[in-house]
Design an enzyme around this catalytic site. Structure first.
Site, PDB file in Angstrom:
ATOM      1  N   ARG A   1     -39.501 -14.606   1.096  1.00 13.90           N
ATOM      2  CA  ARG A   1     -39.670 -14.621   2.563  1.00 13.90           C
ATOM      3  C   ARG A   1     -40.644 -15.662   3.056  1.00 13.90           C
ATOM      4  O   ARG A   1     -40.902 -15.749   4.249  1.00 13.90           O
ATOM      5  CB  ARG A   1     -40.178 -13.271   3.041  1.00 13.90           C
ATOM      6  CG  ARG A   1     -39.061 -12.282   3.079  1.00 13.90           C
ATOM      7  CD  ARG A   1     -39.585 -10.961   3.548  1.00 13.90           C
ATOM      8  NE  ARG A   1     -38.824  -9.971   2.868  1.00 13.90           N
ATOM      9  CZ  ARG A   1     -38.208  -8.978   3.457  1.00 13.90           C
ATOM     10  NH1 ARG A   1     -38.303  -8.814   4.740  1.00 13.90           N
ATOM     11  NH2 ARG A   1     -37.515  -8.135   2.748  1.00 13.90           N
TER      12      ARG A   1
ATOM     13  N   LYS B   1     -28.454  -7.477   4.268  1.00 12.93           N
ATOM     14  CA  LYS B   1     -28.788  -7.857   2.885  1.00 12.93           C
ATOM     15  C   LYS B   1     -28.676  -6.642   1.956  1.00 12.93           C
ATOM     16  O   LYS B   1     -28.086  -6.729   0.882  1.00 12.93           O
ATOM     17  CB  LYS B   1     -30.221  -8.423   2.799  1.00 12.93           C
ATOM     18  CG  LYS B   1     -30.487  -9.603   3.710  1.00 12.93           C
ATOM     19  CD  LYS B   1     -31.900 -10.126   3.586  1.00 12.93           C
ATOM     20  CE  LYS B   1     -32.973  -9.180   4.038  1.00 12.93           C
ATOM     21  NZ  LYS B   1     -32.965  -8.835   5.471  1.00 12.93           N
TER      22      LYS B   1
ATOM     23  N   ARG C   1     -40.998  -8.028  13.321  1.00 16.88           N
ATOM     24  CA  ARG C   1     -40.306  -8.491  12.105  1.00 16.88           C
ATOM     25  C   ARG C   1     -39.470  -9.729  12.409  1.00 16.88           C
ATOM     26  O   ARG C   1     -39.417 -10.662  11.609  1.00 16.88           O
ATOM     27  CB  ARG C   1     -39.412  -7.372  11.540  1.00 16.88           C
ATOM     28  CG  ARG C   1     -40.230  -6.287  10.850  1.00 16.88           C
ATOM     29  CD  ARG C   1     -39.466  -4.985  10.767  1.00 16.88           C
ATOM     30  NE  ARG C   1     -38.351  -5.029   9.849  1.00 16.88           N
ATOM     31  CZ  ARG C   1     -37.360  -4.136   9.854  1.00 16.88           C
ATOM     32  NH1 ARG C   1     -37.327  -3.161  10.744  1.00 16.88           N
ATOM     33  NH2 ARG C   1     -36.399  -4.230   8.972  1.00 16.88           N
TER      34      ARG C   1
ATOM     35  N   ARG D   1     -29.992   2.627  12.636  1.00 16.13           N
ATOM     36  CA  ARG D   1     -29.954   2.792  11.176  1.00 16.13           C
ATOM     37  C   ARG D   1     -30.759   4.013  10.716  1.00 16.13           C
ATOM     38  O   ARG D   1     -31.832   4.290  11.218  1.00 16.13           O
ATOM     39  CB  ARG D   1     -30.561   1.551  10.497  1.00 16.13           C
ATOM     40  CG  ARG D   1     -30.767   1.759   8.993  1.00 16.13           C
ATOM     41  CD  ARG D   1     -31.143   0.510   8.282  1.00 16.13           C
ATOM     42  NE  ARG D   1     -32.460   0.024   8.627  1.00 16.13           N
ATOM     43  CZ  ARG D   1     -33.004  -1.060   8.095  1.00 16.13           C
ATOM     44  NH1 ARG D   1     -32.339  -1.756   7.212  1.00 16.13           N
ATOM     45  NH2 ARG D   1     -34.202  -1.450   8.454  1.00 16.13           N
TER      46      ARG D   1
ATOM     47  N   ARG E   1     -36.660   4.577   9.408  1.00 15.43           N
ATOM     48  CA  ARG E   1     -37.819   3.820   8.932  1.00 15.43           C
ATOM     49  C   ARG E   1     -38.780   3.573  10.088  1.00 15.43           C
ATOM     50  O   ARG E   1     -38.349   3.269  11.194  1.00 15.43           O
ATOM     51  CB  ARG E   1     -37.355   2.484   8.346  1.00 15.43           C
ATOM     52  CG  ARG E   1     -36.956   2.596   6.899  1.00 15.43           C
ATOM     53  CD  ARG E   1     -36.289   1.376   6.363  1.00 15.43           C
ATOM     54  NE  ARG E   1     -36.917   0.105   6.661  1.00 15.43           N
ATOM     55  CZ  ARG E   1     -36.489  -1.058   6.181  1.00 15.43           C
ATOM     56  NH1 ARG E   1     -35.454  -1.084   5.357  1.00 15.43           N
ATOM     57  NH2 ARG E   1     -37.082  -2.189   6.494  1.00 15.43           N
TER      58      ARG E   1
HETATM   59  P1  AP5 Z   1     -29.092  -3.434   6.145  1.00 20.68           P
HETATM   60  O1  AP5 Z   1     -28.112  -3.723   5.070  1.00 20.68           O
HETATM   61  O2  AP5 Z   1     -30.033  -2.293   5.936  1.00 20.68           O
HETATM   62  O3  AP5 Z   1     -29.885  -4.779   6.540  1.00 20.68           O
HETATM   63  P2  AP5 Z   1     -31.038  -5.562   5.781  1.00 20.68           P
HETATM   64  O4  AP5 Z   1     -30.781  -7.005   5.982  1.00 20.68           O
HETATM   65  O5  AP5 Z   1     -31.172  -5.073   4.359  1.00 20.68           O
HETATM   66  O6  AP5 Z   1     -32.253  -5.096   6.688  1.00 20.68           O
HETATM   67  P3  AP5 Z   1     -33.715  -4.596   6.310  1.00 20.68           P
HETATM   68  O7  AP5 Z   1     -34.280  -4.075   7.596  1.00 20.68           O
HETATM   69  O8  AP5 Z   1     -33.714  -3.636   5.164  1.00 20.68           O
HETATM   70  O9  AP5 Z   1     -34.374  -5.910   5.889  1.00 20.68           O
HETATM   71  P4  AP5 Z   1     -35.837  -6.283   6.023  1.00 20.68           P
HETATM   72  O10 AP5 Z   1     -35.755  -7.595   5.398  1.00 20.68           O
HETATM   73  O11 AP5 Z   1     -36.466  -6.303   7.337  1.00 20.68           O
HETATM   74  O12 AP5 Z   1     -36.570  -5.040   5.316  1.00 20.68           O
HETATM   75  P5  AP5 Z   1     -37.072  -4.808   3.821  1.00 20.68           P
HETATM   76  O13 AP5 Z   1     -36.828  -3.413   3.464  1.00 20.68           O
HETATM   77  O14 AP5 Z   1     -36.521  -5.857   2.924  1.00 20.68           O
HETATM   78  O15 AP5 Z   1     -28.283  -3.234   7.505  1.00 20.68           O
HETATM   79  C1  AP5 Z   1     -28.945  -2.873   8.700  1.00 20.68           C
HETATM   80  C2  AP5 Z   1     -28.087  -1.844   9.481  1.00 20.68           C
HETATM   81  O16 AP5 Z   1     -26.904  -2.480   9.916  1.00 20.68           O
HETATM   82  C3  AP5 Z   1     -27.653  -0.634   8.643  1.00 20.68           C
HETATM   83  O17 AP5 Z   1     -27.603   0.501   9.470  1.00 20.68           O
HETATM   84  C4  AP5 Z   1     -26.240  -1.006   8.175  1.00 20.68           C
HETATM   85  O18 AP5 Z   1     -25.442   0.139   7.946  1.00 20.68           O
HETATM   86  C5  AP5 Z   1     -25.755  -1.823   9.371  1.00 20.68           C
HETATM   87  N1  AP5 Z   1     -24.829  -2.895   8.999  1.00 20.68           N
HETATM   88  C6  AP5 Z   1     -24.833  -3.658   7.876  1.00 20.68           C
HETATM   89  N2  AP5 Z   1     -23.835  -4.554   7.901  1.00 20.68           N
HETATM   90  C7  AP5 Z   1     -23.186  -4.374   9.095  1.00 20.68           C
HETATM   91  C8  AP5 Z   1     -22.070  -4.995   9.723  1.00 20.68           C
HETATM   92  N3  AP5 Z   1     -21.394  -5.990   9.132  1.00 20.68           N
HETATM   93  N4  AP5 Z   1     -21.701  -4.550  10.944  1.00 20.68           N
HETATM   94  C9  AP5 Z   1     -22.347  -3.532  11.556  1.00 20.68           C
HETATM   95  N5  AP5 Z   1     -23.409  -2.884  11.003  1.00 20.68           N
HETATM   96  C10 AP5 Z   1     -23.827  -3.306   9.797  1.00 20.68           C
HETATM   97  O19 AP5 Z   1     -38.632  -5.080   3.982  1.00 20.68           O
HETATM   98  C11 AP5 Z   1     -39.450  -4.169   4.681  1.00 20.68           C
HETATM   99  C12 AP5 Z   1     -40.880  -4.665   4.719  1.00 20.68           C
HETATM  100  O20 AP5 Z   1     -41.411  -4.813   3.376  1.00 20.68           O
HETATM  101  C13 AP5 Z   1     -41.106  -6.061   5.337  1.00 20.68           C
HETATM  102  O21 AP5 Z   1     -41.163  -6.010   6.746  1.00 20.68           O
HETATM  103  C14 AP5 Z   1     -42.456  -6.434   4.692  1.00 20.68           C
HETATM  104  O22 AP5 Z   1     -43.537  -5.760   5.291  1.00 20.68           O
HETATM  105  C15 AP5 Z   1     -42.296  -5.928   3.274  1.00 20.68           C
HETATM  106  N6  AP5 Z   1     -41.693  -6.932   2.377  1.00 20.68           N
HETATM  107  C16 AP5 Z   1     -40.532  -6.808   1.693  1.00 20.68           C
HETATM  108  N7  AP5 Z   1     -40.273  -7.920   0.981  1.00 20.68           N
HETATM  109  C17 AP5 Z   1     -41.299  -8.785   1.243  1.00 20.68           C
HETATM  110  C18 AP5 Z   1     -41.579 -10.120   0.816  1.00 20.68           C
HETATM  111  N8  AP5 Z   1     -40.762 -10.792  -0.016  1.00 20.68           N
HETATM  112  N9  AP5 Z   1     -42.703 -10.709   1.286  1.00 20.68           N
HETATM  113  C19 AP5 Z   1     -43.557 -10.030   2.113  1.00 20.68           C
HETATM  114  N10 AP5 Z   1     -43.338  -8.784   2.549  1.00 20.68           N
HETATM  115  C20 AP5 Z   1     -42.213  -8.159   2.117  1.00 20.68           C
END
Ligand code: AP5
Length: 211
Positions: A88, A13, A167, A127, A156
């Site tokens: 979410r 994402k 997660r 990552r 992270r």
């Molecule tokens: P990346 O693009 O970083 O993936 P992502 O989907 O953004 O993953 P996140 O871990 O950031 O999402 P998340 O939803 O768990 O965390 P968030 O920060 O939003 O890609 C991942 C890796 O793969 C990278 O190394 C990239 O280079 C690689 N990659 C990408 N595409 C690829 C491909 N095609 N092929 C190979 N490799 C690839 O949230 C963190 C925390 O915040 C949550 O756990 C929660 O505690 C809180 N939070 C955030 N939003 C909310 C909400 N709305 N409600 C409640 N809590 C929330």
């Protein structure tokens, strides 16, 4: 254009959101980035959210709804926004619909990045992210310099295996029902196969958006 990015942790994402934001000329709003900045700055929001985030649990819906409303109401989002991980839970999807209704703005698309859990564990353990601009990288060690802003890459805490498992469990229990909610309510859900090169996934996302 108001665009929601939905999908499990590590689905890409953030990676695709960054590219789409650049190409569409609208900001990307990621609740994860907003919360991590608050943790770093030790604001009351950050202090309240840190423990849940480190464990890989979701933070409360009312906190997210506040962030969502402020972001959508800001001048930066006048032409649109890409909402990365902002929705979410079903109450968050209902809240977004209410906020957009109040602002008189439509939700143009919900892009669902679909991928199996097994692929995600490998991606997240490899990552690193820039501690300054939050750009994610694959296969670069902590301490490397960010090519985009010169910041330092870090791992992270919630990418440790136990937090990743938590997660994924939370995604299936709390976020997957959002997909059914959009289907039932006629939301603009578009499915994108998130397995493949980053370029291929971007091309599929653009196609799903009719770009
Ligand atoms: P990346 O693009 O970083 O993936 P992502 O989907 O953004 O993953 P996140 O871990 O950031 O999402 P998340 O939803 O768990 O965390 P968030 O920060 O939003 O890609 C991942 C890796 O793969 C990278 O190394 C990239 O280079 C690689 N990659 C990408 N595409 C690829 C491909 N095609 N092929 C190979 N490799 C690839 O949230 C963190 C925390 O915040 C949550 O756990 C929660 O505690 C809180 N939070 C955030 N939003 C909310 C909400 N709305 N409600 C409640 N809590 C929330």
């Amino acid at each position: 254009m108001i665009l929601v990015l939905l999908g499990p942790p590590g689905a890409g994402k953030g990676t695709q959101g960054e590219k789409l934001a650049e190409q569409l000329g609208i900001p990307k709003v990621a609740t994860g980035d907003v919360l991590r900045a608050a943790v770093r700055e030790q604001t009351p929001l950050g202090l309240a959210a840190k423990a849940a985030m480190d464990r890989g649990d979701l933070v409360p819906d009312d906190v997210i709804l506040g962030i969502m409303k402020e972001a959508l109401d800001s001048p930066a989002a006048a032409r649109g926004a890409i909402l990365d991980g902002v929705v979410r839970t079903v109450p968050q999807a209902e809240g977004l619909s209410r906020v957009l209704g109040e602002l008189g703005r439509p939700l143009d698309a919900v892009l669902l990045f679909e991928i199996q859990d097994e692929e995600l564990v490998g991606r997240l353990s490899g990552r690193t992210v820039c501690e300054k601009c939050q750009t994610p990288y694959a296969g670069l060690e902590p301490g490397t310099t960010c090519a985009k802003c010169g910041g330092t890459l870090v791992r992270r805490k919630d990418d440790e295996p136990e937090a990743v498992r938590n997660r994924l469990k939370n995604y299936h229990a709390q976020t997957a029902p959002v997909i059914g909610w959009y289907e039932r309510t006629g939301g603009p859900l578009r499915r994108v196969d998130a397995l493949g090169s980053m370029e291929d996934v971007l091309a599929r996302a653009r196609k799903a958006l009719g770009l």
